[in-house]
Write a protein that holds these residues in place. Sequence first.
Motif, PDB file in Angstrom:
ATOM      1  N   ASN A   1       0.833  -1.206   0.000  1.00 36.80           N
ATOM      2  CA  ASN A   1       0.000   0.000   0.000  1.00 36.80           C
ATOM      3  C   ASN A   1       0.867   1.255   0.000  1.00 36.80           C
ATOM      4  N   PRO A   2       0.386   2.338  -0.600  1.00 36.70           N
ATOM      5  CA  PRO A   2       1.152   3.598  -0.596  1.00 36.70           C
ATOM      6  C   PRO A   2       1.425   4.087   0.819  1.00 36.70           C
ATOM      7  N   GLY A   3       2.670   4.483   1.059  1.00 38.25           N
ATOM      8  CA  GLY A   3       3.048   5.008   2.354  1.00 38.25           C
ATOM      9  C   GLY A   3       3.652   4.003   3.305  1.00 38.25           C
ATOM     10  N   TRP A   4       3.715   2.729   2.910  1.00 36.70           N
ATOM     11  CA  TRP A   4       4.337   1.754   3.796  1.00 36.70           C
ATOM     12  C   TRP A   4       5.809   2.090   4.020  1.00 36.70           C
ATOM     13  N   LYS A   5       6.297   1.759   5.222  1.00 37.89           N
ATOM     14  CA  LYS A   5       7.680   2.026   5.585  1.00 37.89           C
ATOM     15  C   LYS A   5       8.416   0.715   5.833  1.00 37.89           C
ATOM     16  N   LYS A   6       9.725   0.799   5.913  1.00 36.66           N
ATOM     17  CA  LYS A   6      10.503  -0.402   6.200  1.00 36.66           C
ATOM     18  C   LYS A   6      10.135  -0.913   7.590  1.00 36.66           C
ATOM     19  N   GLY A   7      10.095  -2.222   7.715  1.00 31.79           N
ATOM     20  CA  GLY A   7       9.682  -2.845   8.967  1.00 31.79           C
ATOM     21  C   GLY A   7       8.229  -3.265   8.981  1.00 31.79           C
ATOM     22  N   THR A   8       7.435  -2.794   8.012  1.00 32.51           N
ATOM     23  CA  THR A   8       6.044  -3.232   7.920  1.00 32.51           C
ATOM     24  C   THR A   8       6.003  -4.733   7.621  1.00 32.51           C
ATOM     25  N   LYS A   9       5.112  -5.452   8.319  1.00 34.96           N
ATOM     26  CA  LYS A   9       5.061  -6.906   8.176  1.00 34.96           C
ATOM     27  C   LYS A   9       3.741  -7.347   7.547  1.00 34.96           C
ATOM     28  N   VAL A  10       3.855  -8.321   6.648  1.00 39.72           N
ATOM     29  CA  VAL A  10       2.695  -8.938   6.007  1.00 39.72           C
ATOM     30  C   VAL A  10       2.780 -10.438   6.261  1.00 39.72           C
ATOM     31  N   THR A  11       1.754 -11.013   6.901  1.00 43.77           N
ATOM     32  CA  THR A  11       1.783 -12.421   7.304  1.00 43.77           C
ATOM     33  C   THR A  11       0.789 -13.239   6.504  1.00 43.77           C
ATOM     34  N   PHE A  12       1.251 -14.380   5.987  1.00 36.67           N
ATOM     35  CA  PHE A  12       0.397 -15.370   5.332  1.00 36.67           C
ATOM     36  C   PHE A  12       0.307 -16.563   6.281  1.00 36.67           C
ATOM     37  N   GLU A  13      -0.876 -16.760   6.870  1.00 34.00           N
ATOM     38  CA  GLU A  13      -1.046 -17.823   7.856  1.00 34.00           C
ATOM     39  C   GLU A  13      -1.142 -19.190   7.180  1.00 34.00           C
ATOM     40  N   GLY A  14      -0.385 -20.153   7.718  1.00 31.72           N
ATOM     41  CA  GLY A  14      -0.461 -21.521   7.236  1.00 31.72           C
ATOM     42  C   GLY A  14       0.170 -21.781   5.889  1.00 31.72           C
ATOM     43  N   MET A  15       1.005 -20.835   5.399  1.00 35.97           N
ATOM     44  CA  MET A  15       1.618 -21.018   4.086  1.00 35.97           C
ATOM     45  C   MET A  15       3.093 -21.399   4.197  1.00 35.97           C
ATOM     46  N   GLY A  16       3.532 -21.805   5.395  1.00 32.28           N
ATOM     47  CA  GLY A  16       4.909 -22.242   5.571  1.00 32.28           C
ATOM     48  C   GLY A  16       5.037 -23.746   5.482  1.00 32.28           C
ATOM     49  N   ASN A  17       6.093 -24.286   6.064  1.00 30.00           N
ATOM     50  CA  ASN A  17       6.355 -25.720   6.001  1.00 30.00           C
ATOM     51  C   ASN A  17       5.331 -26.497   6.826  1.00 30.00           C
ATOM     52  N   GLU A  18       4.985 -27.685   6.335  1.00 24.36           N
ATOM     53  CA  GLU A  18       4.092 -28.596   7.038  1.00 24.36           C
ATOM     54  C   GLU A  18       4.896 -29.758   7.595  1.00 24.36           C
ATOM     55  N   SER A  19       4.450 -30.284   8.736  1.00 26.87           N
ATOM     56  CA  SER A  19       5.100 -31.432   9.361  1.00 26.87           C
ATOM     57  C   SER A  19       4.062 -32.218  10.130  1.00 26.87           C
ATOM     58  N   PRO A  20       4.275 -33.536  10.344  1.00 27.90           N
ATOM     59  CA  PRO A  20       3.281 -34.355  11.055  1.00 27.90           C
ATOM     60  C   PRO A  20       3.071 -33.850  12.481  1.00 27.90           C
ATOM     61  N   GLY A  21       1.805 -33.844  12.906  1.00 28.08           N
ATOM     62  CA  GLY A  21       1.474 -33.474  14.266  1.00 28.08           C
ATOM     63  C   GLY A  21       1.583 -32.002  14.575  1.00 28.08           C
ATOM     64  N   ALA A  22       1.601 -31.156  13.556  1.00 29.57           N
ATOM     65  CA  ALA A  22       1.752 -29.715  13.787  1.00 29.57           C
ATOM     66  C   ALA A  22       0.967 -28.942  12.746  1.00 29.57           C
ATOM     67  N   TYR A  23       0.561 -27.716  13.133  1.00 29.75           N
ATOM     68  CA  TYR A  23      -0.019 -26.809  12.159  1.00 29.75           C
ATOM     69  C   TYR A  23       1.058 -26.377  11.163  1.00 29.75           C
ATOM     70  N   ALA A  24       0.644 -25.940  10.010  1.00 29.58           N
ATOM     71  CA  ALA A  24       1.601 -25.379   9.049  1.00 29.58           C
ATOM     72  C   ALA A  24       2.111 -24.041   9.577  1.00 29.58           C
ATOM     73  N   ALA A  25       3.382 -23.780   9.346  1.00 32.32           N
ATOM     74  CA  ALA A  25       3.988 -22.541   9.833  1.00 32.32           C
ATOM     75  C   ALA A  25       3.463 -21.345   9.044  1.00 32.32           C
ATOM     76  N   ASP A  26       3.528 -20.170   9.666  1.00 29.09           N
ATOM     77  CA  ASP A  26       3.167 -18.925   8.987  1.00 29.09           C
ATOM     78  C   ASP A  26       4.386 -18.355   8.275  1.00 29.09           C
ATOM     79  N   VAL A  27       4.126 -17.580   7.223  1.00 28.49           N
ATOM     80  CA  VAL A  27       5.185 -16.898   6.485  1.00 28.49           C
ATOM     81  C   VAL A  27       4.947 -15.397   6.608  1.00 28.49           C
ATOM     82  N   THR A  28       5.966 -14.663   7.068  1.00 30.68           N
ATOM     83  CA  THR A  28       5.860 -13.215   7.236  1.00 30.68           C
ATOM     84  C   THR A  28       6.912 -12.530   6.381  1.00 30.68           C
ATOM     85  N   PHE A  29       6.459 -11.570   5.591  1.00 31.11           N
ATOM     86  CA  PHE A  29       7.371 -10.751   4.789  1.00 31.11           C
ATOM     87  C   PHE A  29       7.562  -9.409   5.497  1.00 31.11           C
ATOM     88  N   VAL A  30       8.823  -9.024   5.664  1.00 27.56           N
ATOM     89  CA  VAL A  30       9.174  -7.760   6.304  1.00 27.56           C
ATOM     90  C   VAL A  30       9.645  -6.793   5.221  1.00 27.56           C
TER      91      VAL A  30
END
Length: 280
Positions: free
Chosen positions: A147-176
């Motif tokens: 978005n216009p005006g964003w600064k460095k350090g702003t975080k955007v998180t995608f829930e459940g789009m990281g690595n998957e493993s047995p017996g665990a939720y999928a990890a989140d991915v955050t872009f800084v």
Amino acid sequence: MQCPPIRGYGYNGRHGFQSRRGHCFRHRYMDAFFASIPPRTPSKRSPLPRPSLVNSIHNGASLRSVDHRNGFPENLPRNPSSKWKSDPTRYSKLSGMVKPPTIERNLECTLEELCYGCMKKVMITRDVLTLYGQIIQEDEILSVKVNPGWKKGTKVTFEGMGNESPGAYAADVTFVIAEKRHSLFRRVGDDLELTVEIPLVKALTGCSFPIPLLGGGTMNLEIDVIIGPGYQRVIKGQGMANKKEPGSRGNLNVSFLVNFPKDLTNEQRTAAVSVLGDSG
């Protein structure tokens, strides 16, 4: 009563089963005979699936195209833990599932992208758990709306789009958000700073020259005063976008770096003294 010779065991009406030698034996209930047969044990090469693994996979998982590098076919069902979850916990007593740490990655953006906004597509490679308990690698493209005006350090998180493993939720991915260094401008909050080199003669006599603007284009700047140390011109509305006030922008602060001559002839020195004298 004589039983007909049958290879192995044969059934002779009410006399039951009979061996080849003619000795008949009877079972009151057929189930009792079959129950006496020991169950077949699974082969070591083909073990039965563990209940914990089978129960952790959703029967209605979606089908996806996956990587063939590990020898698995396409369209293997994915673990439902890869779906986005709202406010996941680190450990759930109800499901016994744990939440892995968030994976963070820097997303570099230019000042132009942070000022005007953009859509950036990022390809990630992550581990995916199949219905058969195998972990394979999958490439996925994530779209990040800047978005216009964003600064460095702003975080955007995608829930459940990281690595998957047995017996665990999928990890989140955050872009800084990280700012790429610009060749001309430097960002300070919502303002931009620009340094312009100017020769001594123009600093003393005034001048007019074009000033570059962020995103392309120039604007003409008139200088009719003596440019001394610390002199600065402010161009309003040519800075960065203000995310709190859509449509508004900061200022462009122009500083000047006066280039002094490295050497003067005797005639030039005399002329400078005669012109400037004791002007300070």
